[in-house]
Design a protein around this motif. Structure first.
Motif, PDB file in Angstrom:
ATOM      1  N   ARG A 446      -0.860  -0.638  11.183  1.00  0.00           N
ATOM      2  CA  ARG A 446      -1.072   0.648  11.836  1.00  0.00           C
ATOM      3  C   ARG A 446      -0.874   0.606  13.351  1.00  0.00           C
ATOM      4  O   ARG A 446      -1.039   1.602  14.028  1.00  0.00           O
ATOM      5  CB  ARG A 446      -2.456   1.176  11.473  1.00  0.00           C
ATOM      6  N   LYS A 447      -0.454  -0.550  13.862  1.00  0.00           N
ATOM      7  CA  LYS A 447      -0.093  -0.642  15.275  1.00  0.00           C
ATOM      8  C   LYS A 447       1.373  -0.314  15.514  1.00  0.00           C
ATOM      9  O   LYS A 447       1.805  -0.183  16.653  1.00  0.00           O
ATOM     10  CB  LYS A 447      -0.367  -2.055  15.800  1.00  0.00           C
ATOM     11  N   ASP A 448       2.160  -0.223  14.449  1.00  0.00           N
ATOM     12  CA  ASP A 448       3.607  -0.107  14.574  1.00  0.00           C
ATOM     13  C   ASP A 448       4.100   1.059  13.717  1.00  0.00           C
ATOM     14  O   ASP A 448       3.944   1.045  12.493  1.00  0.00           O
ATOM     15  CB  ASP A 448       4.264  -1.420  14.126  1.00  0.00           C
ATOM     16  N   ALA A 449       4.690   2.062  14.355  1.00  0.00           N
ATOM     17  CA  ALA A 449       5.148   3.243  13.617  1.00  0.00           C
ATOM     18  C   ALA A 449       6.197   2.878  12.578  1.00  0.00           C
ATOM     19  O   ALA A 449       6.213   3.432  11.480  1.00  0.00           O
ATOM     20  CB  ALA A 449       5.718   4.273  14.595  1.00  0.00           C
ATOM     21  N   ARG A 450       7.072   1.918  12.921  1.00  0.00           N
ATOM     22  CA  ARG A 450       8.125   1.552  11.972  1.00  0.00           C
ATOM     23  C   ARG A 450       7.544   0.867  10.736  1.00  0.00           C
ATOM     24  O   ARG A 450       8.001   1.092   9.613  1.00  0.00           O
ATOM     25  CB  ARG A 450       9.152   0.646  12.647  1.00  0.00           C
ATOM     26  N   LEU A 451       6.527   0.036  10.935  1.00  0.00           N
ATOM     27  CA  LEU A 451       5.875  -0.596   9.779  1.00  0.00           C
ATOM     28  C   LEU A 451       5.204   0.451   8.903  1.00  0.00           C
ATOM     29  O   LEU A 451       5.239   0.367   7.666  1.00  0.00           O
ATOM     30  CB  LEU A 451       4.842  -1.626  10.244  1.00  0.00           C
ATOM     31  N   MET A 452       4.567   1.427   9.514  1.00  0.00           N
ATOM     32  CA  MET A 452       3.905   2.474   8.720  1.00  0.00           C
ATOM     33  C   MET A 452       4.931   3.297   7.944  1.00  0.00           C
ATOM     34  O   MET A 452       4.675   3.708   6.812  1.00  0.00           O
ATOM     35  CB  MET A 452       3.056   3.363   9.624  1.00  0.00           C
ATOM     36  N   MET A 453       6.085   3.532   8.543  1.00  0.00           N
ATOM     37  CA  MET A 453       7.130   4.252   7.817  1.00  0.00           C
ATOM     38  C   MET A 453       7.645   3.418   6.648  1.00  0.00           C
ATOM     39  O   MET A 453       7.924   3.936   5.563  1.00  0.00           O
ATOM     40  CB  MET A 453       8.271   4.620   8.766  1.00  0.00           C
ATOM     41  N   ALA A 454       7.757   2.112   6.877  1.00  0.00           N
ATOM     42  CA  ALA A 454       8.164   1.229   5.779  1.00  0.00           C
ATOM     43  C   ALA A 454       7.111   1.225   4.678  1.00  0.00           C
ATOM     44  O   ALA A 454       7.436   1.260   3.483  1.00  0.00           O
ATOM     45  CB  ALA A 454       8.385  -0.190   6.310  1.00  0.00           C
ATOM     46  N   LYS A 455       5.833   1.197   5.076  1.00  0.00           N
ATOM     47  CA  LYS A 455       4.748   1.225   4.090  1.00  0.00           C
ATOM     48  C   LYS A 455       4.764   2.564   3.347  1.00  0.00           C
ATOM     49  O   LYS A 455       4.482   2.621   2.138  1.00  0.00           O
ATOM     50  CB  LYS A 455       3.413   1.042   4.819  1.00  0.00           C
ATOM     51  N   ALA A 456       5.109   3.631   4.055  1.00  0.00           N
ATOM     52  CA  ALA A 456       5.221   4.937   3.403  1.00  0.00           C
ATOM     53  C   ALA A 456       6.275   4.895   2.314  1.00  0.00           C
ATOM     54  O   ALA A 456       6.102   5.458   1.230  1.00  0.00           O
ATOM     55  CB  ALA A 456       5.568   6.015   4.436  1.00  0.00           C
ATOM     56  N   TYR A 457       7.364   4.209   2.587  1.00  0.00           N
ATOM     57  CA  TYR A 457       8.433   4.128   1.592  1.00  0.00           C
ATOM     58  C   TYR A 457       8.002   3.322   0.372  1.00  0.00           C
ATOM     59  O   TYR A 457       8.311   3.671  -0.771  1.00  0.00           O
ATOM     60  CB  TYR A 457       9.688   3.522   2.210  1.00  0.00           C
ATOM     61  N   ILE A 458       7.266   2.227   0.614  1.00  0.00           N
ATOM     62  CA  ILE A 458       6.735   1.448  -0.517  1.00  0.00           C
ATOM     63  C   ILE A 458       5.910   2.356  -1.427  1.00  0.00           C
ATOM     64  O   ILE A 458       6.056   2.362  -2.640  1.00  0.00           O
ATOM     65  CB  ILE A 458       5.835   0.293  -0.021  1.00  0.00           C
ATOM     66  N   CYS A 459       5.019   3.118  -0.812  1.00  0.00           N
ATOM     67  CA  CYS A 459       4.136   4.002  -1.590  1.00  0.00           C
ATOM     68  C   CYS A 459       4.951   5.080  -2.303  1.00  0.00           C
ATOM     69  O   CYS A 459       4.661   5.434  -3.449  1.00  0.00           O
ATOM     70  CB  CYS A 459       3.091   4.637  -0.685  1.00  0.00           C
ATOM     71  N   LEU A 460       5.963   5.591  -1.622  1.00  0.00           N
ATOM     72  CA  LEU A 460       6.804   6.623  -2.228  1.00  0.00           C
ATOM     73  C   LEU A 460       7.491   6.094  -3.470  1.00  0.00           C
ATOM     74  O   LEU A 460       7.533   6.766  -4.508  1.00  0.00           O
ATOM     75  CB  LEU A 460       7.846   7.097  -1.212  1.00  0.00           C
ATOM     76  N   ARG A 461       8.033   4.873  -3.404  1.00  0.00           N
ATOM     77  CA  ARG A 461       8.729   4.296  -4.549  1.00  0.00           C
ATOM     78  C   ARG A 461       7.766   3.967  -5.685  1.00  0.00           C
ATOM     79  O   ARG A 461       8.174   3.860  -6.834  1.00  0.00           O
ATOM     80  CB  ARG A 461       9.463   3.019  -4.132  1.00  0.00           C
ATOM     81  N   SER A 462       6.483   3.821  -5.361  1.00  0.00           N
ATOM     82  CA  SER A 462       5.486   3.516  -6.391  1.00  0.00           C
ATOM     83  C   SER A 462       4.824   4.774  -6.928  1.00  0.00           C
ATOM     84  O   SER A 462       3.931   4.691  -7.767  1.00  0.00           O
ATOM     85  CB  SER A 462       4.411   2.587  -5.812  1.00  0.00           C
ATOM     86  N   GLY A 463       5.228   5.937  -6.430  1.00  0.00           N
ATOM     87  CA  GLY A 463       4.625   7.188  -6.875  1.00  0.00           C
ATOM     88  C   GLY A 463       3.316   7.516  -6.195  1.00  0.00           C
ATOM     89  O   GLY A 463       2.655   8.485  -6.560  1.00  0.00           O
ATOM     90  N   PHE A 470       0.170   9.842   4.052  1.00  0.00           N
ATOM     91  CA  PHE A 470      -0.816   9.337   5.018  1.00  0.00           C
ATOM     92  C   PHE A 470      -0.140   8.426   6.037  1.00  0.00           C
ATOM     93  O   PHE A 470      -0.317   8.585   7.257  1.00  0.00           O
ATOM     94  CB  PHE A 470      -1.928   8.575   4.287  1.00  0.00           C
ATOM     95  N   TYR A 471       0.630   7.450   5.554  1.00  0.00           N
ATOM     96  CA  TYR A 471       1.291   6.521   6.473  1.00  0.00           C
ATOM     97  C   TYR A 471       2.309   7.244   7.351  1.00  0.00           C
ATOM     98  O   TYR A 471       2.460   6.929   8.536  1.00  0.00           O
ATOM     99  CB  TYR A 471       1.960   5.392   5.699  1.00  0.00           C
ATOM    100  N   CYS A 472       3.001   8.211   6.768  1.00  0.00           N
ATOM    101  CA  CYS A 472       3.987   8.963   7.541  1.00  0.00           C
ATOM    102  C   CYS A 472       3.301   9.751   8.657  1.00  0.00           C
ATOM    103  O   CYS A 472       3.743   9.757   9.810  1.00  0.00           O
ATOM    104  CB  CYS A 472       4.775   9.894   6.623  1.00  0.00           C
ATOM    105  N   ASN A 473       2.205  10.402   8.324  1.00  0.00           N
ATOM    106  CA  ASN A 473       1.471  11.176   9.329  1.00  0.00           C
ATOM    107  C   ASN A 473       0.851  10.268  10.405  1.00  0.00           C
ATOM    108  O   ASN A 473       0.816  10.623  11.590  1.00  0.00           O
ATOM    109  CB  ASN A 473       0.392  12.017   8.667  1.00  0.00           C
ATOM    110  N   GLU A 474       0.364   9.098   9.987  1.00  0.00           N
ATOM    111  CA  GLU A 474      -0.172   8.153  10.968  1.00  0.00           C
ATOM    112  C   GLU A 474       0.927   7.685  11.919  1.00  0.00           C
ATOM    113  O   GLU A 474       0.710   7.535  13.126  1.00  0.00           O
ATOM    114  CB  GLU A 474      -0.788   6.944  10.243  1.00  0.00           C
TER     115      GLU A 474
END
Length: 922
Positions: A446-463, A470-474
């Motif tokens: 949560r210190k890095d916007a790019r990491l949070m966007m990547a984490k958002a994608y992981i969650c998106l692919r997992s449904g 949440f990660y995208c908004n953060e």
């Protein structure tokens, strides 16, 4: 059916000069181009090979005999701490099995394999390496099963194993490192379902599960523990040399108690000192202290350059000569490794070419602790060097492992961001990508916007849509506080585009984000424009703007044709197909569904989620058109359930469940209808789609109304009224699908209560909405409901007019199933036949009327059910009937369930008797 699959990678080209954002006046870079990349090889075949050795092994006949005896059972557990020779024992056993013609698949597991998709992919690669024909699964595994549901992958692997001709052995080495609930469940399923074809060997340092005792007690498993793995006196003699004195042997066994690694290191120590007796006499303490002492003493006996080489290279899990040179800061590793012959017992070549090496686990663990204590700065520096080298060679998981080990999370972030962030899931595999984040603390992400966007994608692919948002908004909040960069901007475009494609929830990007970005993209950048246009097509689909859906999707296809990219063309075809489905253009829908399937089969292999998604659409159309045998919705249910834990979305579930629940209620299979609704609720618990919650409520209201459970129905009705009607206080925007379905469901319930006037008023209002969107399948169903309500209200002429309107609309679409059943439909068909004599119907409607008149004739069983019944009357088993009809045994069971229900019986013999009474069979 409305999502992009195989989203492409972002290019690393520099962004164009910044320009003012039209909304805030803040300097904003232009969106970067999005470009496809070929998936990289994410796996290492060395993990599917047993460890090699540089010494003559002590033959362990007694243990191999135990392993051979265990083959009669389904599973063998080897459970012991490090240093007990588990892997070496199994290597010897494997060589014997192979010599005797038995295949043996091997998989060395690591922490990154805890992700179930990666584990299953490696499992298939291991089976293939062992010479087992894995068929179409090979291509999917090498792609990391990027486009398949894990449920489907697991089922296909189990089916593959069940159909293997000869029994084989599967060794899962270091199972404790990859242990997870999902993997435990799969291994248990494999043990339960496939024990006749595979013998599983689990190798672990720790106890591997509570079910072990039950399996052993029941005779289905054996366990080999540390006490069995200890060296016997004769094995110690072979390890040290037969010349060892009896008193030395007794003293050594008293101290090490047959601990294999201690015996081997004592031999090394004796060779270094030239005095085995002195080496034995120096041993003292428990296992932990003894191991530390032996490692320290063995290292003392090495020349300084070798000692330094071993101490530094032991920090990494595995090394080749290039990595060793990088760590040690020289180019002499090829010479030094050859000088380490004295440590052959502790150095394990990981492949036959001796390209990669690792040290014995216990030996390397002691050395790491030693270096960390002696020179913590050097310990950290080696990790940094190893992380840098692994990253440069594409070994991302290793790079992040070494960075995380010293809590250098900035390096981990650089590895992920520098390799494309979320696009790693495309360039490597989704499971591999998820594993990269496994040991990075949440506070660091949560210190890095790019990491949070990547984490958002992981969650998106997992449904996990809510987590993705949440990660995208953060990330957006962090960008707002700290500003943006070109790298962040291109990831915003990609991730926000992907999330917008779901349209289940909103993200904090402002209105018209995608349209605004689309105009900023270079007109010659066809790929990026197409990528965004497909998501815009899906977004317009949600809001019922089918013309714009088709416009955006067709524009995307033209752009993708120009760049020759076929990876995401399937998403455009799916958007067109879904829009055509809702508008009743079934031929157009089928054509695009087939094109989507053909494209993704070519690019992703025959087993992929897009194929299942398009299958849902094709089988749903077949159902509504009454195409035999698909009108028995087995195929539809199979395809639908294949996407439940994959990349499905609202339209996929709505189209599939709508047809299945309609069929279940129509045939009065209320148990099946409830199971479907429960499944839909389970999907929503996992994914959090608000629209699915509402859809399940609508199905539940229809089911309760059909069953006459009015009290339960009233409770659900009130829930629906609150979000659907203005008088119920609804103030949120309702998507068109739910708005129309809710109008019809509420009207049906009101009619059951006897409020026909209110029901007719509600249907008329809802029909107006359906006509406004031009959704012909729902206009047809609305007119049929209106016909029934008007007939019940004593208005036959208006009732017949509504029926004829539905008839004329349904004829070109051949939508037979909307007219299925008895009662009002049969009565109206008879009345319409009289009108046919006056030539008042169109030719197409006349032909269609003939078809539905036949369909509404009270034929109790379907064609397939009658075929199954004939098999019953001939005394055939389910398996024999399935073979004769060229279907699965489960399909026969499905038809038997419907047949029993319709005949009101519960046994085969009673079904035949009842069918003869009804003259269905002679």
């Amino acid at each position: 059916m409305s999502h992009i699959h195989d989203k492409a990678d972002l290019s690393d080209d520099e962004l164009a000069d910044a320009r003012l954002d039209s909304k805030g006046g803040r300097a904003m870079p232009k969106p970067a181009a999005i470009s496809p990349k070929v998936p990289k090889v994410w796996f290492s075949r060395s993990k599917t090979k047993p460890p090699s050795t540089s010494i003559d092994l002590v033959s362990r006949y007694r243990l191999i005999k135990m392993l051979n005896a265990g083959l009669e059972r389904s599973i063998t557990y080897l459970v012991a701490p490090a240093g007990y020779g588990k892997s070496i024992l199994l290597t010897q056993w494997r060589e014997q099995l192979v010599r005797n013609g038995m295949r043996c698949a091997w998989l060395n597991l690591e922490e990154s394999d805890r992700e179930i998709r990666q584990f299953l992919a490696y499992l298939v690669i291991a089976l293939d390496e062992a010479g087992i024909d894995v068929g179409e699964l090979k291509d999917g595994a090498e792609r990391g099963f990027a486009n398949m549901s894990t449920t489907v992958i697991g089922a296909n692997i189990l089916s593959l194993i069940e159909n293997v001709r000869d029994r084989f052995v599967l060794v899962l080495d270091d199972f404790h490192r990859a242990k997870s609930e999902d993997i435990d469940d799969f291994v248990h399923a494999m043990q339960m379902q496939c024990s006749e074809k595979v013998h599983i060997v689990l190798v672990s340092r720790n106890w591997v599960g509570s079910e072990v005792s039950q399996l052993i007690a029941s005779g289905n498993a054996i366990e080999i523990q540390a006490r069995e793995l200890r060296f016997s006196d004769s094995e110690v003699c072979k390890a040290l040399g037969d010349a060892i004195a009896e008193r030395n042997l007794a003293e050594l066994q008293e101290k090490v108690e047959g601990w294999p690694v201690a015996v081997q290191m004592t031999r090394l120590l004796g060779e270094q000192r030239g005095d085995l007796q002195a080496a034995i006499s120096s041993l003292k303490g428990n296992q932990g202290h003894m191991a530390e002492y032996l490692v320290t003493e063995v290292m003392k006996g090495l020349p300084d350059d070798l000692r330094e080489f071993v101490l530094k290279t032991a920090v990494v899990e595995r090394f080749n000569l290039a990595l060793a040179d990088e760590i040690c800061g020289h180019e002499d590793s090829h010479i030094l490794i050859n000088r380490l012959s004295s440590l052959n017992a502790l150095i394990v070549p990981m492949d036959n070419n001796r390209e990669w090496y690792r040290y014995h686990h216990l030996f390397s663990e002691c050395l790491r602790d030693m270096l960390k204590l002696e020179d913590p700065a050097e310990y950290e520096a080696i990790h940094r060097k190893a992380a840098k080298w692994c990253n440069s060679k594409g070994h991302l998981a290793d790079a992040i492992r070494y960075a995380n080990a010293i809590k250098a999370y900035d390096i981990s972030a650089d590895v992920i961001n520098g390799n494309g962030g979320w696009a790693i899931a495309i360039n490597y595999s989704p499971g591999y990508f998820r594993g990269l984040f496994a040991d990075i603390p949440e506070e660091e992400v949560r210190k890095d916007a790019r990491l949070m966007m990547a984490k958002a994608y992981i969650c998106l692919r997992s449904g996990e849509l809510k987590k993705a948002v949440f990660y995208c908004n953060e990330a957006e909040a962090l960008v707002e506080r700290e500003g943006t960069t070109p790298s962040i901007e291109k990831k915003r475009l990609a991730i926000c585009t992907a999330i917008f494609g779901r349209a289940e929830v909103s993200i904090q990007m402002g209105d018209n984000f995608l349209e605004h970005r689309l105009f900023q993209i270079d007109p010659d950048d066809h790929f990026t424009r197409s990528f965004v246009q497909i998501v815009l097509a899906n977004e317009k689909l949600v809001y019922g703007d089918f013309a714009l859906t088709q416009q955006y999707a067709e524009s995307a296809l033209r752009g993708l044709e120009k760049v020759g990219n076929r990876i995401i063309m399937g998403g455009a075809h799916m958007a067109i197909a879904t829009a055509a489905y809702y508008r009743g253009k079934y031929d157009v829908a089928k054509l695009n569904l087939q094109q989507a399937t053909d494209i993704t089969d070519e690019v992703c292999g025959p087993q992929n989620t897009m194929k299942f998604l398009s299958g849902v659409g094709r089988h749903a159309i077949d159902y509504w058109q009454g195409v035999s045998p698909s009108r028995d919705p087995i195929a539809l249910k199979r395809e639908l359930f294949s996407i439940l834990d994959a990349d499905g979305g609202f339209d996929d579930y709505a189209i599939g469940f709508d047809a299945l629940v309609h069929h279940a209620v129509l045939t009065k299979d209320y148990e099946e209808a409830q199971e479907l609704i429960d499944t839909l609720n389970e999907v929503n618990e996992r994914y959090g789609y608000d629209r699915l919650t509402k859809l399940a409520e609508l199905f539940q209201l229809d089911l309760y109304s059909s069953q006459g459970q009015l009290g339960d129905a009233e409770l659900v009705y009130e829930k629906i009224r609150r979000w659907h009607s203005k008088d119920g206080g609804a103030n949120e925007q309702i998507f068109w699908f739910l708005e129309v379905m809710a109008g019809y469901s509420r009207a049906r319930f009101l009619s059951v209560l006897g409020y026909n006037e209110s029901a007719i008023e509600l249907v008329d209002e809802t029909l107006g909405i359906a006509k406004n969107y031009d959704i012909k399948p729902f206009i047809i169903r609305g007119n049929l409901l209106r016909a029934a309500l008007l007939d019940a209200a004593g208005e036959p002429e208006r009732s017949l007019n509504a029926f004829i309107t539905a008839l004329e609309l349904a004829a070109p679409m051949k939508q037979v199933q909307a007219f299925a059943g008895d009662g009002i439909t049969k009565k109206m068909a008879a009345q319409a036949n009289k009108i046919h004599l006056d030539h008042s119907l169109s030719p197409a409607a006349r032909d269609f009327l003939k078809r539905i008149s036949v369909s509404s004739d009270q034929r109790l069983l379907t064609d397939r059910e009658e075929e199954v019944l004939m098999g019953l009357s001939a005394g055939q088993t389910n398996k024999e009937i399935a073979r004769e009809l060229d279907v699965t045994e489960n399909t026969i069971k499905f038809h038997l369930k419907g047949l029993y229900r319709k005949l009101d019986v519960s046994k085969r013999v009673n079904a035949v008797e009842k069918a003869r009474e009804l003259r269905i069979i002679s």
